[in-house]
Each structure stands twice: as structure tokens, then as C-alpha cells.
Design a protein around this motif. Structure first.
Motif, mmCIF file in Angstrom:
data_model
loop_
_atom_site.group_PDB
_atom_site.id
_atom_site.type_symbol
_atom_site.label_atom_id
_atom_site.label_comp_id
_atom_site.label_asym_id
_atom_site.label_seq_id
_atom_site.Cartn_x
_atom_site.Cartn_y
_atom_site.Cartn_z
ATOM 1 N N SER A 654 -9.600 -2.111 15.445
ATOM 2 C CA SER A 654 -8.571 -3.149 15.298
ATOM 3 C C SER A 654 -8.051 -3.606 16.661
ATOM 4 C CB SER A 654 -7.420 -2.638 14.428
ATOM 5 O OG SER A 654 -6.805 -1.515 15.021
ATOM 6 N N LEU A 713 -11.029 -2.852 7.324
ATOM 7 C CA LEU A 713 -9.635 -3.201 7.641
ATOM 8 C C LEU A 713 -9.493 -3.472 9.134
ATOM 9 C CD1 LEU A 713 -6.534 -1.217 6.393
ATOM 10 C CD2 LEU A 713 -6.848 -1.577 8.822
ATOM 11 N N CYS A 717 -8.687 -7.523 9.801
ATOM 12 C CA CYS A 717 -7.241 -7.712 9.674
ATOM 13 C C CYS A 717 -6.526 -7.816 11.016
ATOM 14 C CB CYS A 717 -6.622 -6.571 8.862
ATOM 15 S SG CYS A 717 -7.093 -6.610 7.128
ATOM 16 N N SER A 718 -7.247 -7.617 12.127
ATOM 17 C CA SER A 718 -6.613 -7.709 13.443
ATOM 18 C C SER A 718 -7.030 -8.955 14.196
ATOM 19 C CB SER A 718 -6.967 -6.466 14.282
ATOM 20 O OG SER A 718 -6.505 -5.297 13.658
ATOM 21 N N LYS A 753 -4.421 -2.072 1.794
ATOM 22 C CA LYS A 753 -3.932 -2.503 3.103
ATOM 23 C C LYS A 753 -4.745 -3.679 3.633
ATOM 24 C CE LYS A 753 -2.983 0.976 5.958
ATOM 25 N NZ LYS A 753 -3.106 2.305 6.616
ATOM 26 N N CYS A 754 -6.051 -3.608 3.445
ATOM 27 C CA CYS A 754 -6.916 -4.698 3.906
ATOM 28 C C CYS A 754 -6.609 -5.989 3.138
ATOM 29 C CB CYS A 754 -8.371 -4.296 3.736
ATOM 30 S SG CYS A 754 -9.548 -5.425 4.514
ATOM 31 N N GLY A 757 -3.335 -7.302 4.476
ATOM 32 C CA GLY A 757 -3.462 -7.880 5.804
ATOM 33 C C GLY A 757 -4.055 -9.274 5.773
ATOM 34 N N LEU A 758 -5.044 -9.481 4.931
ATOM 35 C CA LEU A 758 -5.641 -10.810 4.800
ATOM 36 C C LEU A 758 -4.693 -11.780 4.092
ATOM 37 C CD1 LEU A 758 -9.246 -9.700 3.776
ATOM 38 C CD2 LEU A 758 -8.541 -10.641 5.979
ATOM 39 N N LYS A 761 -1.994 -13.458 6.289
ATOM 40 C CA LYS A 761 -2.399 -14.525 7.221
ATOM 41 C C LYS A 761 -2.905 -15.779 6.526
ATOM 42 C CE LYS A 761 -3.828 -11.258 10.821
ATOM 43 N NZ LYS A 761 -4.938 -10.794 11.676
ATOM 44 N N ILE A 847 -1.796 -2.022 10.792
ATOM 45 C CA ILE A 847 -1.940 -3.318 10.116
ATOM 46 C C ILE A 847 -0.558 -3.930 9.937
ATOM 47 C CG2 ILE A 847 -1.731 -2.476 7.738
ATOM 48 C CD1 ILE A 847 -4.052 -4.344 7.016
ATOM 49 N N CYS A 852 -1.543 -7.037 15.565
ATOM 50 C CA CYS A 852 -2.668 -7.470 14.734
ATOM 51 C C CYS A 852 -2.575 -8.956 14.388
ATOM 52 C CB CYS A 852 -2.715 -6.652 13.441
ATOM 53 S SG CYS A 852 -3.049 -4.905 13.688
ATOM 54 N N ALA A 854 -0.293 -10.480 12.818
ATOM 55 C CA ALA A 854 0.244 -10.737 11.479
ATOM 56 C C ALA A 854 1.385 -11.752 11.557
ATOM 57 C CB ALA A 854 0.737 -9.430 10.849
#
Length: 1027
Positions: A654, A713, A717-718, A753-754, A757-758, A761, A847, A852, A854
Motif C-alpha cells: 500500500s 487491498l 486501495c492506496s 476493508k477493500c 476503501g474502494l 473513493k 486503509i 492512502c 482516502a
């Protein structure tokens, strides 16, 4: 017109004779509306202004001045001229008329149409006819404001007065005592000295009239409505006293005198004023005072009782030396800098050679302060001191003395400013300094070795002090210490030194250090059955850990990264293959080193390519090999299958992805999506994988393969928000499915979590809203079904989605919040829901953070608290008794993550719940609540004092908690309660003292220490001098 005239006469009569002050406002309104002019008002005031009674004349002038205060902006130049003449004449009238006259003149000074010469005329009349210090405070302030206004708009005219203006101001200010007026007077004096007014023969008088207040000794009264602080007065006066070199001959003797004071604040103010002054002076301004100044500064450092005074004294010495260094030498001029430095060296140098080294540090600090002032000064002092220090080091046998001398050398090297175009002042002593440092690295004394690494780091900052041969020898010594020295302090110091040197001399580390560290890490410890085997394995483990840390520390340049990262990847490969035995902890440390390299290496295309083409594919390949091996082989298990190792790989990937250039980032996203959706392994090294690998769809629910999702992830996600993830809808569908159906915690948590994270964004719009609604509907349906086998998975997904939406202020977050509150009453998920609020309010390391990229809005925690605290209180009040602890835990988790300033403001409203939380059996809730309460206890609100009985009872009960952290925190809170108003806490004194007797004998030292502090404070309650 007759009506207007009648109105005007009526207003004048009511103000002058009827003493109705409000009529001034009415009159000003009429003037603004154009019903009559200022000159008509003057005519109407005729009888009042010519009355035989002074008080009647004063009321007439007062009305005119009050109207001018509101209407000065509309006056013509002719009207201003007439009014100035009138007011100047009134200054000669009875003293009771002077205050309103001054108010009128002050209003006129704000006019933009002042006739030429009128400013000088006003001031001549003012200085001639008014004794300012005989006036009341308000009138004196009026005079000062007149001067400020005229200096801002009529500077040229005032300067035409010459020194007469300064003399008039000196007479006006002389004897002023009120701090409000002093601020105004200091402002005027500062403008005089900074704007180049002619001081003439009144230079000393201006200095005397202002310096009599130095140093400022003023303490504002409690609740001062004017808000004047001591610091404001100090700074304003300092600006005056140091504003011109013409004050130097008066200021410097005054500072020398004040430094003899026993008052610490006076000393500090004097030293800080000296620093400000000499920064404006030339060498000739201070030359005759050098001996006196040096004697005072030397005394303050040698005999100091305060670190602040010592620091200020050293800063003053640096500023004074810098002032002398600015002198330009002529053939017939005296070198003031050399003269001064001779004084300094004469009094300090011999202390560096005394056998007991008692005064070495004060002397060294003084010499270093002078040395840091300029290149010239550093040359003189280095030439005089360095040979003596080297000789002393070589002649001393005791390690403590040698360490002290090394530390002194280090401070000198650090104090000298390294100049790119100038030869180092230590160049002449380079061989001796290098020899001294390198010999210290060979000593057995740990403290000496630690100091030597610091000196080596300092020497490296100076160009030319370390030759290539010196660097190679230093690297050899550092490597040896890394591989053989077991002292933890030495290991840390060597790693830090190696990191600093590698940034300046990478070649030596590439050829010397990295190969030797690699050989040491891959050497197997001797496997024996004797008693020495366990210690040797432990020692070898420590060596490996130091090597891994060192590899990360030296990898700041791309050339070093190209050599160090393959070694770290080889550690992971060997651990997976079993060719060399590495423990899980060592593999995790290798991952941490890779992450550190990704964080610190300079951003360039070369390093980006290294991570994109080598490191990320290699990590994915190794993890996939371990996953496939874990499915089919019941024998040896690869360390890369361990959750700790996979979790350590995620931040490596990440961090790398977050710093990639957009093109490389897009390629990484495409590769990762193809791998996880299609099983495309073409970009992975060692490509011997079977075809059609399914990582997100596992019919057999392979635990080892499903864990790979945590690496996805890290890959997607980063990425920067501008990088598009291909086939995002399909990817998120698969992640949602996996997070709701997989039975392995690491797998379904990573998938959730993945997904979050998506989601965070994704751009705003209908597609996002429908995706959220679909996900929430699915999660809620599982949560509402008590018989569902995947309630935990659905809860985890909902929680991470809630966090993703909270961070970006998405309106649908409210739905998830309400659902989370309802789960606090759930028999199975209630405690987990309470812990979920901690996740919502905390920063996530891997994350949904700014690192990352976010979407994180400011103050989201405060917003969440404001919107939901009332819901939490209502839920607590309505909940059955057995469910209340969940609400208390949730409240504690929310409040504990708020900024301290918000806690202090908001906690009084939640006080009853927080006190209830102290009785909750959950130790985590207790500790969290205590940490929330502690800052509030410093300045207790009235509501808290009213519940003092409940607070003290609960805090005393917690001093017997099984958890040491709870006992310690409760004692700190009890200590803070002792500072409450004495009449409130004194009734509890005997009870608290009895209860604190037990923790005095606690088995933990930290608890005993807090108990002693708290009990001592409570013991002093009610006694003279006590709190």
C-alpha cells in the motif's frame, strides 16, 4: 429652514442645560442627514461657548466634539480649518474645557482633508498649552491617539518639527503609569525610532522616558476586560529600546546593570532585549561595552539556576558575536571580533583541560555559542580549541572523561555552520578527528561507542572531513558493531549513524555493508544440544533483527535501494522455501524494513520502477506460492501463510502504490485486478502456477487462497484518486460476496476493508447510491436474521462501509449509524457493536487514511459526536439493565477519540453517563472513561463539583482494580480532584487518605508512585501553603 433652526437650538439647549447626553447622537444624525452643517452648529452654540460659566462652555464644546466624532468624514477643508482654530483657542480656556477639546481634536486628526500645516499647528498648541500628565486617563489616551493618527497620515509635516516633536512627546509621556496608555505611548516611541524622526539632542531623554519601565513588571488583574498582557508590553518596549543604534550607549549599560538583578524575569527580559538590540547594531556601537557584557553573560551560564536563563545567555552571546562578525576590517581599525573572542577563550579554554572536567560543559557551551555565530568566529575558536580537545582525549584513560570530550567535540562540530563554498574549519584537524572517532568505535565501552557514532554523523555533514578511505573504515566498524555488539543502545545508534552516512556516501554501503549483512543473516546458527544452543540462537536472532533494521536505515538513495531490497526479498524467499530457517518474527521484520524503505526513499521514476516491476510482483508471487502450497501439502507450513506476515506485507504494497507515478499506479491496478478476477499470473516472477487460479471465487473455500485478498487491498486501495481501477463494479461485487460468505476472519475482514476503501473513493452519483443501498440491504437482512450463519461477516462489512461513508460525509451514513445503535441491544453482537464505535472514530493504519488518498473530511469525529450523542443517551436510558454496559462502552469509545478541547467542552452534558461508566465491569471502558475525565478535572465544571460524592466513590473503588493501568489512571484522577475548590473537597480528605494507604503498598512501582503523589497532595489540603 426656520424649523431646522428651531430643532437645532432645541437640541443644543437640551444637551447643554438639560444635561441630556443622548441629544448628541440626535444632533449628529441631523448633521449626517444634511438638516444643518457643523458650522451652523457652532453658531447655535454661540451663547454656550461664550458663557461666563466654565461648565456651560464645557458642555457646549462637548456637544460639538461628540458630533464631530460621528461626522468627521463629511467635513470640508474650510470647515476643518475653522474648527482647528477654534479648538486651539479653547485649549487656553479653563481646565474643565480641556477634555472635550481634546476629544474634538482627536476626531479632526482622523479627517482626510486636514489643511497643510494644521498638524504642526495642533501639536504646537497641544504641547504648549496642555500638561498631559495632569489629565485623567481617558484624556491622556486621547492625546496619544491624536499623535498616532497624525503620525500615520502627516508624517512629513511632523518630521518638519524636528526634535521639537520628540521633546513634546517626551514631556507628554513622562510619568505615565497606566498600562493601557503605555501601550499607546510605546507605539508612538517605536514609530519615532523606526521611521527616522529627528531625535536631535533629545536622544537620551527619549531613551530615559521609555527605559524607566524596563524591565516590565506587570501582572494583569484577574478577568482583565482590556486584555493587556505582560508579553505585549515587553515586546512593545523592546521594539523601542532596540529600534535604533543611537540608544546602544544607553541600553547596553542598562542591560549590564539589570543582569545583576536577583529577579529571574528581569534577567530573561534583559538577555532577550540584548539579542534584539545587537542584531541591529554595528561593532562600533558595542565595542566599549564588550568586557562588561561578557562578564555578565559568563556569569549567567556558569552560575545559572535556570535553563531558560542559560539558553537566553547563550543566544545573547551568539547574537553579540554575530554583530562583531559583521564588521569590515580596515588597515587602521581594530578587530573587535578578535578582541572579544580572546576574552572568551581566556576565560573558557583552560576549563577544557582541567583534570576533573567540572566546568567543561559551561565553558564548552559558551565557546559553541560563539562558534555558531559566524564562519570567522568558528575558525578562530576551532583553531584554538580543537588541538586541546584532541590532546586531552588521547591522554585520558577513563572512559567517562573520553566520552565527555567526545561529546564536546560533537557539539563543536554541530555548532559550526557547514558552508558549501567554504572549506570546513576543521579541515586542518581532519586526520586527528577521524582517528579519534574511529578509535572510539573500537572501544568496549557502550556509551563511548554511542557517542562516537554521533560524532561520526556530525563529521559527515561537513564536506571534505571524511575521505573515501575514512568512510570505508567507518563502514567496516559499523558493520562489525552491528554483527557483534549486543548492547541495545549501541545497536540503535549504529543503525541511525549508518542511515545518515549512507545518504551521503552510498557506494561504501553498497560494496561493504550490504553483502556482509546478507552473509550474516543467511548464516545458520550452530545447532547443538548443549546448554549454549539457546543463547546462541537468541543472539543470532538479535543480529538478524539489527541487520534488517540497518538495511532499511541505509536505503534512502535509489542506488542503495536497488541493492538492499533484493536481500530483503531473498529473506522472504528463503523463509518460504525453507532453505534457511527464519522465524515468523524475522520475516515480519523484513516486511517492516521494506515498508520503511518505501516510506523514506526519495520519489523518483527509478525507485517507482523498482517497486512496480520487482518488489510488488515478488511479494504477490511468494504469497501465492505459499497459499497454493498450503492447500496441498500437509507437511511443513510456510511462514508466509501466517496472518502476521500477510498483515505485514499489506503496508509494504500500500505504501509503494500510494507513491507510484500515475502511469505505474494504473498498471499496478490493472495487474492486480487481472490476477484476482481472471487468475492472470503472467506478470509474476517464478511463473509456475497452475492455470485458472481463482482467488475471489473459491468453491472449496480455501482458507490459504482466500487470505490473498488482503494483498489486493494494498494494491488497489492506496492508489491516488485520479487512478482508475479497471472493472471496478465486478471487483466490488466479488468483494461484497466474499465478505458476506467467507468463513475465515482475515479473509472476510480484508474483503470488507477493500470494499470500503474502494467505496470511499467512488465519485458521487446514482451509481454510488444504488451500490450503497444494495450493500446495506444485504447486510441488514443477514443481521436481522437471528438464525443466519454469517451475521458476524455482515456486521463486519456494514461497519467498514459505515466508516468509509462517515469519512466523506455521505448522507446514507445515518442509516448505518442507526443500525449500529440498534445492535447495541443485540444479545450476540452487542459488545462487538460497542467496539465498532472505536473503529469508526479511530485512524486506520492500512486503509481509509489520508496516506492512502482516502476521502477524509475535516472534523468528522466532532460531527459524528454532535449528531449522535443524543441518540446514545436516549438509547442508554431506554435499554434494559443488562444492555447498558454496551452503551457505556460505545460512549467511552466515542468520547475517548475526540480531541481534548472538544472533550472539555462536551463532557459536562454526558457526566452522569461517564460516572456510570466508571462502575462498568469492563476494564477497557473504565480506562477509556478515566482518560476522558482527566483533562476535565483540571478545570472542573459546576456540574462535576455537584456530583463530587459519586465521583470520589467510584475513583477510590478503581484503585483496587486488577488492571494496573486502571489503578494508575484512577490515582491520577484522584490527584487532580485535590485541586478542586478547597471547601468542596476538604470533607473527603480523611476518607481519601485512608483509601490511598492500600495503593502505597501496591506491587507495581508506577502505581505506588502515583499513590504517593496523590496522597501527598491530599495530605496538604487545609494546611498553610497547601493547595
Amino acid at each position: 429652514m426656520a424649523a431646522d433652526s428651531t430643532l437645532l437650538l432645541s437640541l443644543v439647549e437640551e444637551f447643554v442645560s438639560g444635561l441630556q447626553d443622548s441629544k448628541a447622537k440626535d444632533t449628529a444624525t441631523c448633521v449626517k442627514d444634511g438638516q444643518f452643517t457643523i458650522l451652523q452648529l457652532v453658531e447655535a452654540l454661540g451663547l454656550s461657548l461664550t458663557s461666563a460659566q466654565p461648565h456651560t462652555r464645557a458642555r457646549g464644546v462637548q456637544l460639538l466634539s461628540d458630533v464631530l466624532h460621528d461626522c468627521y468624514g463629511g467635513l470640508t477643508e474650510r470647515e476643518v480649518e475653522v474648527l482647528i482654530a477654534f479648538y486651539e483657542d479653547r485649549l487656553k480656556d479653563h481646565y474643565v474645557i480641556t477634555p472635550p477639546v481634546l476629544q474634538g481634536l482627536r476626531a479632526l486628526t482622523k479627517c482626510t482633508v486636514l489643511p497643510p500645516g494644521s498638524a504642526v499647528s495642533m501639536l504646537r498648541s497641544l504641547f504648549q498649552d496642555v500638561h498631559v500628565q495632569s489629565l485623567m486617563l481617558t484624556e491622556r489616551a486621547c492625546v496619544y491617539n491624536m499623535l498616532i493618527n497624525l503620525m500615520a497620515t502627516r508624517e512629513a509635516e511632523l518630521k518638519g518639527l524636528g526634535a521639537d516633536f520628540v521633546f513634546g512627546f517626551v514631556q507628554s509621556m513622562d510619568g505615565e503609569r497606566d498600562p493601557r496608555n503605555l501601550l499607546l505611548a510605546f507605539q508612538i516611541a517605536r514609530t519615532i525610532v523606526l521611521r527616522g524622526y529627528d531625535l536631535g539632542k533629545f536622544t537620551e531623554e527619549l531613551f530615559e522616558v521609555t527605559s524607566c519601565y524596563f524591565p516590565i513588571d506587570f501582572s494583569p488583574p484577574p478577568n482583565d476586560p482590556h486584555g493587556i498582557t505582560r508579553e505585549e508590553l515587553i515586546q512593545m518596549l523592546r521594539d523601542v529600546l532596540t529600534g535604533t543604534p543611537r540608544f546602544a550607549e544607553f541600553l547596553l549599560p542598562l542591560i549590564i546593570e539589570k543582569l545583576d538583578s536577583d529577579v529571574q524575569s528581569a534577567k530573561l527580559d534583559s538577555l532577550q532585549t540584548l539579542v534584539a538590540g545587537v542584531s541591529q547594531y554595528e561593532h562600533k556601537d558595542v565595542a566599549e561595552f564588550l568586557e562588561g557584557l561578557w562578564a555578565s553573560l559568563r556569569r549567567e551560564v556558569f552560575q545559572t539556576s535556570s535553563e531558560k536563563i542559560e539558553s537566553a545567555g547563550l543566544a545573547a552571546l551568539t547574537a553579540l558575536t554575530s554583530c562583531l562578525s559583521r564588521s569590515v576590517l580596515n588597515s587602521d581599525s581594530e578587530d573587535s571580533l578578535s578582541t572579544f573572542l580572546e576574552l572568551v577563550l581566556k576565560d573558557c579554554k583552560h576549563h577544557l583541560c582541567e583534570p576533573d572536567l567540572k566546568l567543561v560543559w559551561p565553558s564548552a557551551k559558551l565557546l559553541q555559542a560563539a562558534c555558531s555565530a559566524s564562519y570567522r568566529a568558528s575558525h578562530v575558536i576551532a583553531d584554538a580549541v580543537t588541538p586541546s580537545l584532541i590532546e586531552q582525549y588521547n591522554s585520558r584513560a577513563q572512559c567517562s572523561h573520553r566520552r565527555t570530550l567526545l561529546e564536546v567535540v560533537q557539539r563543536f562540530v554541530q555548532s559550526v555552520r557547514a558552508c558549501e563554498n567554504e572549506e570546513s574549519v576543521f579541515s586542518a584537524f581532519r586526520p586527528s578527528l577521524c582517528s579519534m572517532v574511529l578509535s572510539a568505535l573500537t572501544e568496549t565501552n557502550a556509551s563511548l561507542q554511542v557517542t562516537a557514532t554521533s560524532v561520526l554523523t556530525s563529521l559527515a555533514q561537513h564536506t571534505g572531513l571524511l575521505l573515501d578511505s575514512d568512510v570505508e573504515l567507518a563502514v567496516d566498524h559499523l558493520t562489525r558493531l552491528l554483527l557483534t555488539e549486543e548492547d541495545h543502545r549501541v545497536g540503535l545508534a549504529v543503525v541511525e549513524c549508518a542511515g545518515a552516512l549512507a545518504g551521503l556516501h552510498p557506494a561504501a554501503f553498497i560494496t561493504e555493508l550490504i553483502p556482509r549483512l546478507k552473509a550474516a543473516m543467511f548464516a545458520e546458527p550452530m545447532d547443538q544440544n548443549d546448554n549454549g544452543a539457546a543463547p546462541e540462537k537468541h543472539s543470532h536472532h538479535a543480529v538478524r533483527q539489527r541487520c534488517l533494521s540497518a538495511l532499511a536505515a541505509v536505503s534512502t538513495q535509489p542506488s542503495v535501494v536497488q541493492e538492499s531490497t533484493p536481500v530483503l526479498l531473498e529473506v522472504l524467499s528463503a523463509a518460504h522455501a525453507g532453505s534457511v530457517v527464519f522465524s515468523v518474527e524475522e520475516v515480519v521484520s523484513a516486511c517492516h524494513s521494506l515498508r520503511r524503505i518505501a516510506e523514506q526513499v526519495e520519489d523518483s521514476e527509478e525507485t517507482g520502477r523498482c517497486f512496480h516491476d520487482v518488489i510488488i510482483p515478488r511479494l504477490l508471487s511468494l504469497a501465492l506460492q505459499a497459499a497454493l502450497q498450503g492447500e496441498g501439502s500437509p507437511g511443513r507450513r510456510s511462514p508466509l501463510l501466517e496472518e502476521a506476515v500477510l498483515s505485514a506485507m499489506v503496508p509494504v504494497i500500500s505504501t509503494s502504490c500510494s507513491r507510484l507515478q500515475p502511469t505505474l499506479a494504473g498498471q499496478t491496478a490493472s495487474r492486480a485486478v487481472s490476477l484476482f478476477l481472471d487468475g492472470d499470473v503472467s506478470f509474476l516472477p517464478d511463473n509456475s502456477f497452475p492455470s485458472n487460479i481463482q482467488l475471489l471465487e473459491q468453491p472449496g473455500d480455501s482458507w490459504s487462497r482466500s487470505r490473498m485478498v488482503c494483498l489486493l487491498l494494498g494494491c488497489v486501495c492506496s492508489l491516488p484518486r485520479g487512478v482508475e481501477v479497471p472493472r471496478l463494479d465486478l471487483l466490488m461485487t466479488e468483494l461484497e460476496e466474499m465478505s458476506c460468505t467467507c468463513s475465515y476472519p482475515l479473509s472476510y475482514t480484508s474483503a470488507a476493508k477493500c470494499f470500503a476503501g474502494l467505496l470511499n473513493k467512488r465519485p458521487q452519483g446514482d451509481a454510488l447510491d444504488s451500490l450503497i443501498q444494495r450493500t446495506v440491504k444485504r447486510a441488514c437482512s443477514e443481521l436481522d436474521s437471528a438464525s443466519s450463519s454469517v451475521r458476524t461477516q455482515a456486521f463486519t462489512l456494514m461497519l467498514w462501509v459505515a466508516k468509509a461513508l462517515l469519512l466523506r460525509y455521505h448522507p446514507q451514513f445515518t442509516t448505518l449509524t442507526d443500525k449500529l445503535f440498534s445492535l447495541l441491544d443485540d444479545a450476540d453482537l452487542g459488545p462487538a457493536a460497542a467496539d465498532g464505535f472505536c473503529l469508526l472514530m479511530s485512524d486506520s493504519a492500512d486503509i481509509l487514511n489520508r496516506g492512502c488518498h482516502a476521502d477524509v473530511r475535516i472534523m468528522y469525529r466532532q460531527r459524528f459526536f454532535c449528531e449522535n450523542s443524543a441518540k446514545l443517551v436516549r438509547g442508554f436510558n431506554a435499554a434494559p439493565q443488562e444492555k447498558k454496559p454496551n452503551y457505556l462502552k460505545a460512549l467511552s469509545n466515542i468520547v475517548n477519540k475526540l480531541p481534548k478541547q472538544v472533550q472539555v467542552t462536551e463532557l459536562p452534558a454526558l457526566l452522569s453517563l461517564l460516572l456510570e461508566a466508571l462502575s462498568c465491569p469492563d476494564q477497557g471502558v473504565q480506562l477509556s472513561t478515566l482518560s476522558c475525565l482527566q483533562p476535565v478535572l483540571v478545570d472542573p465544571p459546576p456540574a462535576l463539583i455537584q456530583q463530587l460524592e459519586a465521583l470520589v466513590s467510584r475513583l477510590l473503588a478503581l484503585t483496587s482494580s486488577p488492571a494496573m493501568s486502571v489503578r494508575t489512571a484512577s490515582l491520577r484522577c484522584i490527584h487532580a480532584v485535590s485541586c478542586f475548590p478547597e471547601h468542596e473537597v476538604l470533607p473527603f480528605r480523611a476518607r481519601v487518605l485512608r483509601a490511598l494507604a492500600r495503593p502505597l503498598d501496591d506491587r507495581k512501582r508506577l502505581v505506588r508512585r502515583e499513590a504517593v503523589r496523590a496522597r501527598a497532595q491530599w495530605f496538604l489540603l487545609g494546611s498553610p501553603g497547601g493547595s
